[in-house]
Design an enzyme around this catalytic site. Structure first.
Site, PDB file in Angstrom:
ATOM      1  CG  HIS A  46       5.722  -2.304   3.679  1.00 44.48           C
ATOM      2  ND1 HIS A  46       4.669  -2.505   4.284  1.00 44.48           N
ATOM      3  CD2 HIS A  46       6.562  -1.537   4.490  1.00 44.48           C
ATOM      4  CE1 HIS A  46       4.583  -1.777   5.547  1.00 44.48           C
ATOM      5  NE2 HIS A  46       5.776  -1.299   5.610  1.00 44.48           N
ATOM      6  CB  CYS A  47       3.865  -7.301   0.855  1.00 42.48           C
ATOM      7  SG  CYS A  47       2.597  -6.244   0.370  1.00 42.48           S
TER       8      CYS A  47
END
Length: 355
Positions: free
Chosen positions: A340-341
């Site tokens: 997600h980062c």
């Protein structure tokens, strides 16, 4: 009202014009990412990181288009060789690092389908790392798309905020309220700011995140919306682990929270990896909550851990109609984050120029 700069109509906020941040599970036009390039930033793990990135990009590109930022000729050549044949568009852009969730734009959309973006200041999680090039990425994306851009004088990272697409936002005090981001901005001030810019009508707060998370506890490493009324949250069963007490307090707080119409959220517990991983700067913060939701798929980080399979078993029924895919993130986590980062969704819609 917070001060905002916009050349077309400085007095008009995104909310004034009907824009809000869609949830991640809304249809995407594409995913934006950056290619890893600096072996020092990866503590000597760059080759392994690039191999895992290639697997991630190829997986995403099999479902939706990927826009990949590359910072130099070597990065471009490496990415093109590893990703040959994938649905990837390359962009030569000066970069410091790869955490595009935090330094990239946050897109907003309105009911007619028009798409614009918000451009927040990025200071590398309170000045922890070099960030001058990464702070300019939203400006590049806006220019490439020809999209209306709100340039905002506030620090905000995309990984620090979760939205459910129905007016509710979720964040952590340990991140948003640090004096290295927006000194003096209170919980009430953030509520006004995020209502004006991203359409968050109710902002909910948890206390903190994972031990040794250099983001100061981003919400996307611990607790995520999976639909308008369901929240997945990380738990630690080992009472001697420093993460146990924080995750337990978060769980208690979540059970008392409600949707805008007063209904309790459905709370699903997600275990943290069992094995403690050590990196060059101490304990690493691996988590299964850092999954990425796309068109027809969800990619979930895996660490070669006994809890890997359990995490997939818990998450799979929460995403009907999507393929839940486990991919290795054992090398990527050396940089402190996961899937997600390193991703940022561009929602489907017609790009709005502001005219």
């Amino acid at each position: 009202m917070p001060d905002m700069t916009d050349t077309a109509a400085p007095e008009a906020t995104p909310r004034d014009l009907g824009f809000a941040m869609p949830p991640e599970w809304a249809e995407h036009a594409a995913t934006w990412m950056s290619w890893p390039a600096d072996d020092d930033l990866w503590f000597g793990h760059l080759e392994g990181v690039r191999a895992e990135f290639a697997g991630l990009v190829r997986t995403i590109a099999s479902f939706e288009s990927v826009h990949l930022l590359v910072r130099d000729a070597e990065s471009s050549a490496d990415a093109r060789a590893r990703l040959a044949g994938a649905d990837v568009t390359y962009h030569a852009v000066p970069l410091d690092d790869v955490w595009l969730r935090d330094n990239g734009p946050i897109f907003v959309r309105r009911d007619g389908g028009e798409l614009a973006l918000t451009d927040w200041r990025f200071n590398a999680w309170g000045g922890k790392f070099h960030f001058q090039n990464d702070d300019r990425v939203p400006e590049y994306v806006a220019a490439h798309l020809g999209a209306r851009r709100w340039a905002l004088p506030f620090v905000l990272e995309g990984g620090g905020l979760e939205v459910n697409g129905a007016g509710v936002g979720l964040t952590t005090r340990s991140c948003f309220l640090t004096d290295t981001r927006n000194p003096g901005l209170t919980e009430e001030g953030y509520a006004v700011l995020l209502a004006d810019t991203l359409g968050v009508r109710q902002l909910l707060w948890l206390d903190g995140g994972l031990e040794n998370d250099h983001t100061d506890g981003h919400i996307d490493t611990i607790t995520r919306f999976v639909d308008e009324s369901t929240i997945v949250t990380s738990v630690e069963s080992d009472q001697d682990d420093p993460n146990h007490a924080v995750m337990a307090r978060n769980l208690t707080a979540l059970r008392a929270m409600t949707t805008l119409d007063g209904r309790p959220f459905r709370i699903v517990e997600l275990p943290l990896p069992e094995t403690h991983l050590e990196g060059a700067e101490g304990r690493l913060p691996p988590t299964y909550a850092n999954f990425y939701i796309g068109n027809g798929f969800v990619v979930v980080p895996q660490y070669g851990d006994p809890n890997d399979a359990s995490a997939l078993d818990i998450l799979t029924p929460l995403f009907p109609g999507r393929e839940v895919i486990g991919l290795s993130s054992r090398e990527i986590i050396e940089g402190g984050g996961s899937f997600h980062c390193v991703t940022q969704q561009q929602p489907a819609g017609t790009v709005w120029t502001g005219e």
